[in-house]
Structures are given as C-alpha cells and as structure tokens.
Design a protein around this motif. Structure first.
Motif, short mmCIF file in Angstrom:
data_model
loop_
_atom_site.label_atom_id
_atom_site.label_comp_id
_atom_site.label_asym_id
_atom_site.label_seq_id
_atom_site.Cartn_x
_atom_site.Cartn_y
_atom_site.Cartn_z
N LEU A 2 -0.08 25.13 -51.45
CA LEU A 2 0.47 24.67 -50.17
C LEU A 2 1.27 23.38 -50.32
O LEU A 2 2.29 23.19 -49.66
N ARG A 3 0.82 22.50 -51.20
CA ARG A 3 1.55 21.24 -51.43
C ARG A 3 2.94 21.50 -51.99
O ARG A 3 3.89 20.78 -51.70
N ARG A 4 3.04 22.54 -52.82
CA ARG A 4 4.34 22.87 -53.42
C ARG A 4 5.26 23.60 -52.46
O ARG A 4 6.47 23.65 -52.70
N SER A 5 4.72 24.17 -51.40
CA SER A 5 5.56 24.96 -50.49
C SER A 5 5.54 24.40 -49.06
O SER A 5 5.44 25.16 -48.10
N MET A 6 5.62 23.10 -48.94
CA MET A 6 5.58 22.47 -47.62
C MET A 6 6.83 22.84 -46.81
O MET A 6 7.91 23.05 -47.37
N THR A 7 6.67 22.89 -45.49
CA THR A 7 7.79 23.15 -44.60
C THR A 7 8.68 21.91 -44.52
O THR A 7 8.28 20.81 -44.94
N ASP A 8 9.86 22.05 -43.94
CA ASP A 8 10.75 20.90 -43.75
C ASP A 8 10.07 19.83 -42.90
O ASP A 8 10.18 18.64 -43.18
N ALA A 9 9.36 20.26 -41.86
CA ALA A 9 8.67 19.31 -40.99
C ALA A 9 7.57 18.57 -41.77
O ALA A 9 7.41 17.35 -41.63
#
Length: 118
Positions: free
Chosen positions: A13-20
């Motif tokens: 999840l840390r590697r695929s964070m959203t823009d927000a």
C-alpha cells in the motif's frame, strides 16, 4: 490475515499510494506538522490505517468514492476508537483541492488532549 501478510500488504500500500495520499504525506512526513511523527499505512489490529500519529492517538483516513456510506468503514472506525484512537476521514477530492483546510483540521485534532495508548 496473518501478521507477516499484514506487513507485506502495508508495504504494498505504501508503494501504491493515491495522489491524495501522496499530497497529504508530503505535509505529514518528517514531523512537519507540529513536530508529530506520522506513520503511513500503519497496521492497527486487523486494519491498515492510512496515516497514524501514535503519540497523539490520531488516525487520518483518505477515502475515495467507494467509501461513501460504507458500513465497513463504520466498523473500522469503531474498532480504531475502541483502541483509543481518534479518527479523521477526508475525501480524496478535499485533500487535493482544499489541502490547507484539511491540514487545519488535522492540526486542531493534534492540538487537543494527548491520548495515552498504554
């Protein structure tokens, strides 16, 4: 989810964070807000919190449209509160378009009483 799996999931999840999430993390990382340490994608029980300030007992969640009126989010928030955390939720759009207002709300929450999680 087994403990090792949760850590792996949080790392992903840390590697695929959203823009927000990226925008908010820029303002929370390295103790940039009130000198408070935030962790991103931090495991808490069966959940992974978007951002957690352990020392102040605050969790910040950044949600997109799939979370509107979600009973799962209510259960999640209830669980986190039962563990002594205060939970703030923001929509992705608010984080992206009204970043200063979001940061003001987080600042106000951090300024409230310090919660002990011992």
């Amino acid at each position: 989810m087994r403990p090792g799996q949760k850590s792996t999931f949080a790392r992903r999840l840390r590697r695929s964070m959203t823009d927000a999430e990226h925008r908010l993390w820029f303002h929370l990382r390295n103790r940039a807000l009130m000198g408070c340490k935030f962790r991103r994608q931090h495991p808490v029980g069966p959940y992974v919190a978007d951002f957690a300030c352990i020392e102040r007992g605050l969790i910040v969640e950044v949600d997109d449209g799939q979370h509107s009126n979600s009973h799962a989010d209510e259960r999640r928030t209830g669980y986190l509160r039962s563990r002594g955390y205060r939970v703030l939720r923001f929509w992705n759009n608010d984080v992206l378009m009204r970043t200063d207002a979001v940061l003001e709300q987080i600042h106000a929450a951090l300024a409230r009483n310090v919660v002990s999680l011992d």
